[in-house]
Design a protein around this motif. Sequence first.
Motif, PDB file in Angstrom:
ATOM      1  N   UNK A  29       0.270  -0.896  -0.005  1.00 45.99           N
ATOM      2  CA  UNK A  29       0.288  -0.595  -0.111  1.00 45.99           C
ATOM      3  C   UNK A  29       1.540   1.440   0.161  1.00 45.99           C
ATOM      4  N   UNK A  30       0.596   2.261  -0.415  1.00 46.12           N
ATOM      5  CA  UNK A  30       1.456   3.281  -0.866  1.00 46.12           C
ATOM      6  C   UNK A  30       0.446   4.568  -0.240  1.00 46.12           C
ATOM      7  N   UNK A  31       0.732   5.644   0.043  1.00 43.46           N
ATOM      8  CA  UNK A  31      -0.231   7.229  -0.029  1.00 43.46           C
ATOM      9  C   UNK A  31       0.368   8.160  -0.280  1.00 43.46           C
ATOM     10  N   UNK A  32      -0.413   8.277  -1.198  1.00 48.85           N
ATOM     11  CA  UNK A  32       0.484   9.590  -2.214  1.00 48.85           C
ATOM     12  C   UNK A  32      -0.348  11.497  -2.024  1.00 48.85           C
ATOM     13  N   UNK A  33       1.040  11.463  -1.436  1.00 50.46           N
ATOM     14  CA  UNK A  33       0.178  13.041  -1.242  1.00 50.46           C
ATOM     15  C   UNK A  33      -0.107  13.657   0.229  1.00 50.46           C
ATOM     16  N   UNK A  34       0.923  12.496   1.134  1.00 47.71           N
ATOM     17  CA  UNK A  34       0.716  12.620   2.554  1.00 47.71           C
ATOM     18  C   UNK A  34       1.331  14.357   3.148  1.00 47.71           C
TER      19      UNK A  34
END
Length: 290
Positions: free
Chosen positions: A144-149
């Motif tokens: 899982x990747x969170x982009x724009x944290x």
Amino acid sequence: CDVFCSFCVIPYTRGRQRSRTLADCVRETAALTARGHREIVVTGVNIGTYMEGGADFAGLLDQLSEVHGVGRLRISSIEPMTVDDSVIDLMARNDRICPYLHLCLQSGDDAILETMKRPYTAAEYRSLLLDIVARVPNAGIGTDIIVGFPGETEESFAKTYALLEELPFYHFHVFSYSEHTHTRSAKMPEKIQPEIVKKRSEKVRRLGQIKKQRFHEAQVGRTLQVLFERRDPRGRLVGHAENYALVSVDDPRDLTNRIVPVEVREADVDEVRGTVLAGVELDRQDRVTA
Ligand code: SF4
């Protein structure tokens, strides 16, 4: 969960960490297999921290794999720093534990990992993943990747992208950062403009497609153990291999809910295609006789 990542509401909504009894897990597994389920997905919040009655997570998997009728066990999402040697060893030697891990990365930049309150660095994650693929043959690894944290600069995004590009992932789930009230990250300054988040997310998703195709192509020539699930609109039998590769075959037999060896002939980004190993006959327990 006791980790309290700054973007996550789970510790507040689901409460603190606790484990079901081993006997209860064994009972449910036995009930599921008695109803004909061939693959059991072992799931839970931060499941790698399981500890009950002297059994840790590897102990739990070991016991569940011995339950009568279990075809195989698959571990669902797991936090990287809870995957220890005992889990990797078990996966390497017990063919009832699927060689598949969904290891949440979230970011490849240490500064962002720190503000996310993730308990590892990018280097630690990298070394763990390389250790797993070296010891568990043909393992499938998702993340899982969170982009724009909040605070994700071009430089931090580039570090995440480079790590995703370098490591042998099968697939990514890409989440564009969105705020949840009650999380600490909701109060963080340095929010990222939505159009930048969108652009970065699309870039990671494109990379995800390339990685997926590469992983599928690496399956060509191998024999995979496929649990067939359904016949698709093309009339092909479709299922997942032990490493979670999506596999289809053109075969008139009713092989749904059976674990069957398939020789992989070709692949594209969507799936791998093959044929059931020649001369294979299966009884109801999927014991293979040639
Ligand atoms: S992301 Fe996972 S480890 Fe972090 S707080 Fe939420 S449930 Fe716990």
